[in-house]
Design a protein around this motif. Sequence first.
Motif, mmCIF file in Angstrom:
data_model
loop_
_atom_site.group_PDB
_atom_site.id
_atom_site.type_symbol
_atom_site.label_atom_id
_atom_site.label_comp_id
_atom_site.label_asym_id
_atom_site.label_seq_id
_atom_site.Cartn_x
_atom_site.Cartn_y
_atom_site.Cartn_z
ATOM 1 N N VAL A 53 43.126 32.611 36.040
ATOM 2 C CA VAL A 53 41.791 32.994 35.588
ATOM 3 C C VAL A 53 41.615 34.505 35.724
ATOM 4 C CG1 VAL A 53 39.311 32.750 36.034
ATOM 5 C CG2 VAL A 53 40.828 30.755 36.249
ATOM 6 N N ALA A 54 40.976 35.120 34.736
ATOM 7 C CA ALA A 54 40.635 36.548 34.801
ATOM 8 C C ALA A 54 39.149 36.700 35.096
ATOM 9 C CB ALA A 54 40.986 37.242 33.493
ATOM 10 N N ILE A 55 38.792 37.757 35.808
ATOM 11 C CA ILE A 55 37.393 38.031 36.157
ATOM 12 C C ILE A 55 36.941 39.288 35.421
ATOM 13 C CG2 ILE A 55 35.739 38.314 38.024
ATOM 14 C CD1 ILE A 55 37.353 35.722 38.200
ATOM 15 N N LEU A 56 35.842 39.156 34.659
ATOM 16 C CA LEU A 56 35.271 40.285 33.916
ATOM 17 C C LEU A 56 33.898 40.619 34.480
ATOM 18 C CD1 LEU A 56 35.361 42.242 31.439
ATOM 19 C CD2 LEU A 56 34.178 40.465 30.157
ATOM 20 N N GLY A 57 33.672 41.889 34.761
ATOM 21 C CA GLY A 57 32.371 42.352 35.227
ATOM 22 C C GLY A 57 31.853 43.464 34.341
ATOM 23 N N GLY A 74 43.265 41.163 42.773
ATOM 24 C CA GLY A 74 42.402 40.609 43.802
ATOM 25 C C GLY A 74 40.934 40.877 43.609
ATOM 26 N N MET A 75 40.559 41.613 42.552
ATOM 27 C CA MET A 75 39.138 41.789 42.221
ATOM 28 C C MET A 75 38.973 41.608 40.719
ATOM 29 S SD MET A 75 37.423 44.571 44.864
ATOM 30 C CE MET A 75 35.754 44.048 44.500
ATOM 31 N N LEU A 76 38.454 42.575 40.019
ATOM 32 C CA LEU A 76 38.239 42.444 38.585
ATOM 33 C C LEU A 76 39.529 42.656 37.798
ATOM 34 C CD1 LEU A 76 34.892 44.383 37.954
ATOM 35 C CD2 LEU A 76 35.210 41.905 38.079
ATOM 36 N N ASP A 77 39.618 41.938 36.676
ATOM 37 C CA ASP A 77 40.685 42.193 35.709
ATOM 38 C C ASP A 77 40.224 43.150 34.628
ATOM 39 O OD1 ASP A 77 42.969 40.091 36.353
ATOM 40 O OD2 ASP A 77 41.045 39.102 36.645
ATOM 41 N N GLY A 78 38.914 43.299 34.485
ATOM 42 C CA GLY A 78 38.385 44.211 33.489
ATOM 43 C C GLY A 78 36.896 44.419 33.677
ATOM 44 N N LYS A 165 34.772 40.476 44.548
ATOM 45 C CA LYS A 165 35.794 40.291 45.579
ATOM 46 C C LYS A 165 36.109 38.814 45.800
ATOM 47 C CE LYS A 165 38.624 41.811 48.697
ATOM 48 N NZ LYS A 165 39.364 40.543 48.679
ATOM 49 N N LEU A 166 35.086 37.995 45.933
ATOM 50 C CA LEU A 166 35.278 36.569 46.182
ATOM 51 C C LEU A 166 36.001 35.900 45.020
ATOM 52 C CD1 LEU A 166 31.733 35.763 47.643
ATOM 53 C CD2 LEU A 166 33.852 35.909 48.940
ATOM 54 N N CYS A 167 35.509 36.145 43.813
ATOM 55 C CA CYS A 167 36.095 35.499 42.627
ATOM 56 C C CYS A 167 37.489 36.043 42.330
ATOM 57 C CB CYS A 167 35.180 35.688 41.423
ATOM 58 S SG CYS A 167 33.568 34.877 41.592
ATOM 59 N N GLY A 168 37.668 37.355 42.489
ATOM 60 C CA GLY A 168 38.977 37.944 42.231
ATOM 61 C C GLY A 168 40.037 37.420 43.178
#
Length: 581
Positions: A53-57, A74-78, A165-168
């Motif tokens: 899974v990728a995390i976008l903010g 470990g945090m955002l992917d983008g 941080k949590l999701c990444g």
Amino acid sequence: MTSIKPITKKIINTPETCVDDNLRGVVAVYPQLQLHPKHRVITIRRQDDSMRVAILGGGGSGHEPFASGFIGSGMLDGAVAGGVFASPPTGHVLYGIAQLHKYNSGGVLVIIGNYTGDRLNFGKAIEKAKIAGIKVEGLIVGEDVASSKNKTGGRSMVGEVLFYKLCGAMALKGYDLETIRKTAVEANKNMATLGVCLSACSLPGQPPLFEISPDEMELGAGVHGEAGIAKVKMGTAKEIVKMLLAIIVGHLKLSRGDRVAVTVDNLGGTSFLEMNIISAETKDYLENHDITVERVYAGHLKTSLEMHGFQICLLLLNKEHGDLFLELLDAPTSAAAWTGGEISVRSDGGHVDDESLLKGDVRKEASGPSLSAKQQDLLRESLTSAAEVLIKSEALLNKLDSGCGDGDCGNTLKKFGHAILAYLKTASLEYVSNVLWDLSEIAETDMGGTSGGIYSLGLSAASQAFSIAASNSVPTWLSALESAIQAISKYGGAEPGDRTMLDTLHAVAETLKRCIEEELLAVLKKAAEAAERGAKATASMIARAGRASYVASGYTQQEDAGARAAALWLQAILCSIASKI
């Protein structure tokens, strides 16, 4: 005689280019990150599928290092950047989703700050991505105590960084999309933030947004330069921290023996010396109340340009999830603003956009009832009338918007009006569903901001309703109107009665339901009257959603600008049709 506030000095090139110049600076310092300049998107450089899974903010600029500073393993992917204190447009968010999905087949989790513009623009992008077959989910987060009684919940403050941080960390550990989202929802229930500022910030090229006396502070100030919920007297660091924590602890209903993770966020202009004192006082206060402080994170995380102030965020590490939360917070990350690391290594790679990602249109085929040549002429005349009245009403709408918004509602809708007129010069109006979809895209690209998101969502929902309709009739138009209302309410968080444009639309929809069997001319007249009633009624309503809900009621004595605008174009359309019957 009113004094003119001086424009605050800033070391930039121009206000117009400062956002793009900032993004160029991010990748200059951290070359392992990839800039997609046309869409204001920054991502981790990848050449293969991570299978996770990728995390976008993302969100408005002016909060640096939020959000691009938190891109890393470990945090955002983008992250996608909007203008200063403005939500990024739907197309840019959609590009970010598509770019991440290209290299992360486990799906994309989009973390959305709880602001109307972000909810609308990010929400529309998610829905369009789903139509295109992308596995994506959204998560609206917000933990601000000062605005927690708002109908849509508290605004998103520095706690949004903790979600990164949590999701990444969960994504890096291989958790699936739904599990990550559910865990983050639980974290949001156990998080609260409250801030204070000693001075206001200023947008590039403008004076400070509000004034504070030398002996006062703003309690509950927002990260977009909003004034707080109360002015309080200046105190010592110990007194200020005590005031904030007493409210936060009460809000979370913390008791002796609880464990917490603390974040002390610099709003931009607070010195290291002050931040260290604040952090120490925060730890002391909590421990003096027998609340165990497991972690303290402090620094520039989600700022408000040069605002002098800080926020304190507490995350309750409860019995059910506390150990997991702590494990995820402790997990390693290469994100520069969290710890720094390997993504600072030099890279000679360029920064380009993958233009193939957004070439496909999710609505290509004509569908729904078609119009005769005469009906097309009537539709063109009606839309022309609506566009012209929006252009002519610029000053009125700006004035209505000045008390509780940016004072630019008229400017925004004038852009929409001109764009519609340009569209009508060459557009085929044979299929209403296609016309409504085109207008949705125009609203997204030419209007921008919250209004663009609202109109884009409503028009796209109306288009969908028309695409499955059997005929061009009053019941079909009613169905399209109701679909638009539902879509706007879903992502905007407002309902009829909340002092928004929905009050105008709802009044018309209810009238159409009651008189749908009557003669067409009578139906049109009653609908126009209903639009007028709906707009006028907002003058006496209490704002419970949208930007007006963040300000004192004394600023909302006139009609809502959005409601009046809806009445103007609806009446123009209805009167244009009636004149041809």
